[in-house]
Design a protein around this motif. Structure first.
Motif, short mmCIF file in Angstrom:
data_model
loop_
_atom_site.label_atom_id
_atom_site.label_comp_id
_atom_site.label_asym_id
_atom_site.label_seq_id
_atom_site.Cartn_x
_atom_site.Cartn_y
_atom_site.Cartn_z
N PRO A 56 -31.96 -48.67 13.28
CA PRO A 56 -32.88 -49.78 13.54
C PRO A 56 -33.26 -49.88 15.02
N VAL A 57 -32.55 -49.18 15.88
CA VAL A 57 -32.91 -49.17 17.30
C VAL A 57 -34.24 -48.43 17.49
N PHE A 58 -34.45 -47.35 16.72
CA PHE A 58 -35.69 -46.57 16.74
C PHE A 58 -36.21 -46.49 15.30
N PRO A 59 -36.82 -47.54 14.79
CA PRO A 59 -37.14 -47.61 13.37
C PRO A 59 -38.22 -46.66 12.87
N ASP A 60 -38.90 -45.97 13.76
CA ASP A 60 -39.92 -45.00 13.35
C ASP A 60 -39.44 -43.56 13.50
N GLN A 61 -38.16 -43.37 13.76
CA GLN A 61 -37.64 -42.04 14.09
C GLN A 61 -36.62 -41.56 13.06
N LEU A 62 -36.71 -40.27 12.73
CA LEU A 62 -35.75 -39.59 11.87
C LEU A 62 -35.17 -38.44 12.68
N GLU A 63 -33.86 -38.39 12.78
CA GLU A 63 -33.20 -37.34 13.55
C GLU A 63 -32.50 -36.37 12.61
N LEU A 64 -32.76 -35.09 12.81
CA LEU A 64 -32.08 -34.02 12.09
C LEU A 64 -31.32 -33.21 13.13
N SER A 65 -30.02 -33.05 12.94
CA SER A 65 -29.25 -32.25 13.89
C SER A 65 -28.48 -31.17 13.17
N PHE A 66 -28.26 -30.09 13.91
CA PHE A 66 -27.66 -28.88 13.36
C PHE A 66 -26.51 -28.47 14.27
N HIS A 67 -25.29 -28.52 13.73
CA HIS A 67 -24.10 -28.27 14.52
C HIS A 67 -23.45 -26.93 14.20
N ARG A 68 -24.05 -26.16 13.33
CA ARG A 68 -23.47 -24.88 12.93
C ARG A 68 -24.14 -23.69 13.61
N GLY A 69 -24.85 -23.96 14.68
CA GLY A 69 -25.52 -22.89 15.39
C GLY A 69 -27.02 -23.11 15.44
N LEU A 70 -27.66 -22.35 16.30
CA LEU A 70 -29.09 -22.52 16.52
C LEU A 70 -30.00 -21.90 15.46
N PRO A 71 -29.55 -20.93 14.68
CA PRO A 71 -30.45 -20.40 13.65
C PRO A 71 -30.95 -21.46 12.65
N ASP A 72 -30.11 -22.42 12.27
CA ASP A 72 -30.57 -23.48 11.36
C ASP A 72 -31.67 -24.31 12.02
N PHE A 73 -31.50 -24.64 13.29
CA PHE A 73 -32.53 -25.35 14.05
C PHE A 73 -33.83 -24.56 14.02
N GLU A 74 -33.72 -23.26 14.26
CA GLU A 74 -34.90 -22.41 14.35
C GLU A 74 -35.64 -22.33 13.01
N VAL A 75 -34.91 -22.25 11.92
CA VAL A 75 -35.54 -22.20 10.59
C VAL A 75 -36.36 -23.47 10.34
N TRP A 76 -35.78 -24.62 10.69
CA TRP A 76 -36.50 -25.88 10.52
C TRP A 76 -37.69 -25.97 11.47
N ARG A 77 -37.53 -25.53 12.70
CA ARG A 77 -38.64 -25.57 13.67
C ARG A 77 -39.82 -24.78 13.14
N GLU A 78 -39.53 -23.59 12.64
CA GLU A 78 -40.61 -22.74 12.10
C GLU A 78 -41.23 -23.38 10.86
N ALA A 79 -40.41 -23.91 9.97
CA ALA A 79 -40.93 -24.51 8.74
C ALA A 79 -41.84 -25.70 9.04
N LEU A 80 -41.51 -26.44 10.09
CA LEU A 80 -42.31 -27.62 10.46
C LEU A 80 -43.45 -27.26 11.41
N ASP A 81 -43.59 -25.98 11.71
CA ASP A 81 -44.66 -25.48 12.57
C ASP A 81 -44.65 -26.14 13.95
N ILE A 82 -43.44 -26.28 14.51
CA ILE A 82 -43.29 -26.79 15.87
C ILE A 82 -43.32 -25.59 16.81
N SER A 83 -44.18 -25.64 17.78
CA SER A 83 -44.34 -24.53 18.71
C SER A 83 -43.05 -24.27 19.49
N PRO A 84 -42.72 -23.00 19.72
CA PRO A 84 -41.56 -22.69 20.57
C PRO A 84 -41.69 -23.31 21.96
N ASP A 85 -42.93 -23.49 22.43
CA ASP A 85 -43.13 -24.10 23.74
C ASP A 85 -42.75 -25.58 23.77
#
Length: 109
Positions: free
Chosen positions: A36-65
């Motif tokens: 409720p502190v940031f009611p418009d925000q959804l946070e997804l975090s990945f603690h098992r390494g960066l490849p999971d982050f990268e898969v989601w980044r690509e799927a959501l079409d977030i630029s590497p930049d």
């Protein structure tokens, strides 16, 4: 933050999470956080390494930049952060990795 915020006040991140669960159910499961502190925000975090982050980044079409790299714990932990608008919510992706572990992220070792 409103002291009287109800669950309905988290409708945007809840809707985004529902759509992610339908459209990206085949991707690695993240830790999910809404507040409720940031009611418009959804946070997804990945603690098992960066490849999971990268898969989601690509799927959501977030630029590497758009990815911000930093280190924490005196350089022992690598952290990648990126954000994007998704279903009218701000989606925050965060990936954590042991700095000693070689990982391929975005085509680099």
């Amino acid at each position: 933050m409103s002291e009287n915020l109800t669950l309905d006040g988290l409708a945007l991140p809840l809707r985004a999470l529902r759509l992610l669960a339908v459209d990206f159910s085949h991707l690695p499961a993240p830790d999910v956080r809404m507040s409720p502190v940031f009611p418009d925000q959804l946070e997804l975090s990945f603690h098992r390494g960066l490849p999971d982050f990268e898969v989601w980044r690509e799927a959501l079409d977030i630029s590497p930049d758009a990815v911000v790299y930093r280190e924490q714990s005196d350089g022992r932990t690598r952290v990648l952060k990126a954000s994007a608008d998704f279903a009218d919510a701000t989606l925050e992706l965060t990936g954590y990795s042991d700095a000693c572990a070689p990982e391929r992220v975005g085509g680099a070792a």
